[in-house]
Design a protein around this motif. Sequence first.
Motif, PDB file in Angstrom:
ATOM      1  N   VAL A 113       0.826  -0.982   0.269  1.00  0.00           N
ATOM      2  CA  VAL A 113       0.001  -0.302  -0.019  1.00  0.00           C
ATOM      3  C   VAL A 113       1.287   0.835  -0.152  1.00  0.00           C
ATOM      4  CG1 VAL A 113      -1.906  -1.044   0.842  1.00  0.00           C
ATOM      5  CG2 VAL A 113      -0.250   0.176   2.381  1.00  0.00           C
ATOM      6  N   ALA A 114       2.493   1.141   0.269  1.00  0.00           N
ATOM      7  CA  ALA A 114       2.828   2.479   0.471  1.00  0.00           C
ATOM      8  C   ALA A 114       3.451   2.484  -0.615  1.00  0.00           C
ATOM      9  CB  ALA A 114       4.315   1.351   1.403  1.00  0.00           C
ATOM     10  N   ASP A 115       3.349   1.529  -1.897  1.00  0.00           N
ATOM     11  CA  ASP A 115       3.856   2.010  -3.127  1.00  0.00           C
ATOM     12  C   ASP A 115       2.987   1.668  -4.501  1.00  0.00           C
ATOM     13  OD1 ASP A 115       5.307  -0.157  -3.069  1.00  0.00           O
ATOM     14  OD2 ASP A 115       7.339   0.689  -3.027  1.00  0.00           O
ATOM     15  N   GLY A 116       2.293   0.815  -4.219  1.00  0.00           N
ATOM     16  CA  GLY A 116       1.392  -0.643  -4.977  1.00  0.00           C
ATOM     17  C   GLY A 116       2.802  -1.347  -5.707  1.00  0.00           C
ATOM     18  N   SER A 117       3.893  -1.447  -5.408  1.00  0.00           N
ATOM     19  CA  SER A 117       5.236  -2.643  -5.703  1.00  0.00           C
ATOM     20  C   SER A 117       3.887  -3.897  -5.383  1.00  0.00           C
ATOM     21  CB  SER A 117       5.893  -2.213  -5.805  1.00  0.00           C
ATOM     22  OG  SER A 117       5.860  -1.874  -4.132  1.00  0.00           O
ATOM     23  N   VAL A 118       4.921  -4.690  -5.748  1.00  0.00           N
ATOM     24  CA  VAL A 118       4.280  -6.440  -6.219  1.00  0.00           C
ATOM     25  C   VAL A 118       5.149  -6.650  -5.022  1.00  0.00           C
ATOM     26  CG1 VAL A 118       4.166  -8.111  -7.086  1.00  0.00           C
ATOM     27  CG2 VAL A 118       4.104  -6.871  -8.362  1.00  0.00           C
ATOM     28  N   ALA A 119       4.373  -7.016  -3.859  1.00  0.00           N
ATOM     29  CA  ALA A 119       4.593  -8.043  -2.963  1.00  0.00           C
ATOM     30  C   ALA A 119       4.952  -9.600  -2.340  1.00  0.00           C
ATOM     31  CB  ALA A 119       4.197  -7.349  -1.575  1.00  0.00           C
ATOM     32  N   ILE A 120       3.789  -9.962  -3.936  1.00  0.00           N
ATOM     33  CA  ILE A 120       4.027 -11.976  -3.699  1.00  0.00           C
ATOM     34  C   ILE A 120       3.124 -11.762  -5.451  1.00  0.00           C
ATOM     35  CG2 ILE A 120       2.313 -13.683  -3.215  1.00  0.00           C
ATOM     36  CD1 ILE A 120       2.655 -12.403  -0.204  1.00  0.00           C
ATOM     37  N   GLY A 121       3.144 -12.286  -6.023  1.00  0.00           N
ATOM     38  CA  GLY A 121       3.223 -12.605  -7.275  1.00  0.00           C
ATOM     39  C   GLY A 121       2.114 -14.289  -7.210  1.00  0.00           C
ATOM     40  N   PRO A 122       1.392 -14.228  -8.216  1.00  0.00           N
ATOM     41  CA  PRO A 122       2.613 -13.615 -10.408  1.00  0.00           C
ATOM     42  C   PRO A 122       2.340 -12.857 -10.561  1.00  0.00           C
ATOM     43  CG  PRO A 122       0.397 -14.458  -9.798  1.00  0.00           C
ATOM     44  CD  PRO A 122       0.003 -14.500  -8.711  1.00  0.00           C
ATOM     45  N   ALA A 123       1.237 -11.830 -10.506  1.00  0.00           N
ATOM     46  CA  ALA A 123       1.561 -10.477 -10.507  1.00  0.00           C
ATOM     47  C   ALA A 123       3.180 -10.264 -10.693  1.00  0.00           C
ATOM     48  CB  ALA A 123       1.040  -9.071  -9.519  1.00  0.00           C
ATOM     49  N   SER A 124       3.030  -9.844 -11.385  1.00  0.00           N
ATOM     50  CA  SER A 124       4.417  -8.603 -11.885  1.00  0.00           C
ATOM     51  C   SER A 124       4.939  -7.784 -11.780  1.00  0.00           C
ATOM     52  CB  SER A 124       5.700  -9.688 -12.926  1.00  0.00           C
ATOM     53  OG  SER A 124       4.901  -8.723 -14.113  1.00  0.00           O
ATOM     54  N   THR A 125       4.019  -6.931 -12.424  1.00  0.00           N
ATOM     55  CA  THR A 125       3.798  -5.067 -12.270  1.00  0.00           C
ATOM     56  C   THR A 125       3.585  -4.724 -11.844  1.00  0.00           C
ATOM     57  OG1 THR A 125       3.538  -5.668 -15.406  1.00  0.00           O
ATOM     58  CG2 THR A 125       3.053  -3.518 -14.336  1.00  0.00           C
ATOM     59  N   PRO A 126       3.847  -3.039 -11.281  1.00  0.00           N
ATOM     60  CA  PRO A 126       2.701  -2.639  -9.018  1.00  0.00           C
ATOM     61  C   PRO A 126       1.625  -1.771 -10.465  1.00  0.00           C
ATOM     62  CG  PRO A 126       4.937  -1.598 -10.950  1.00  0.00           C
ATOM     63  CD  PRO A 126       4.692  -2.850 -11.505  1.00  0.00           C
ATOM     64  N   LEU A 127       0.632  -2.051  -9.443  1.00  0.00           N
ATOM     65  CA  LEU A 127      -0.203  -0.719  -9.418  1.00  0.00           C
ATOM     66  C   LEU A 127      -0.169   0.629  -9.745  1.00  0.00           C
ATOM     67  CD1 LEU A 127      -2.658  -1.577  -6.240  1.00  0.00           C
ATOM     68  CD2 LEU A 127      -2.567  -3.354  -7.773  1.00  0.00           C
TER      69      LEU A 127
END
Length: 142
Positions: A113-127
């Motif tokens: 929630v701090a920066d929209g980055s991926v913490a756990i996949g399978p997603a590889s692109t940030p929000l």
Amino acid sequence: MGTSRRDVLHHAAAGGLAWAVVGCSGCPAAAAPAPREDGRGERPAEAATPIAKASDIPVGGGKIFANRGVLISQPAAGVFKAFSATCTHQGCALSDVTGGTANCPCHGSAFRVADGSVAIGPASTPLSPRRIRVSGDWIHLV
């Protein structure tokens, strides 16, 4: 035998109608009005949509507004951020915010929630970030 007057008029009318349809597809009246801007690429304040009270967003967490497709977070006291609430893996709607991440129910991806980055996949692109403005105790989607 030659072309009749009726054939000439019929083809002329059909051709004119086709040109009118094609020509008007780019007419300003047919296009949606563009949002007004203030010179910095933002809509004016009166066009911003109130979405939440700042006091409703927990520090270190966030809240998903599914009806608007947005996640609003408060990574530190008084610092607000907003992101798309759609998982970048396969487009599922994020379902909840716990432990500092926004979570996708479909395949288990989690985003910080701090920066929209991926913490756990399978997603590889940030929000994708969304634009907000805080005015008093209200957070506005701009």
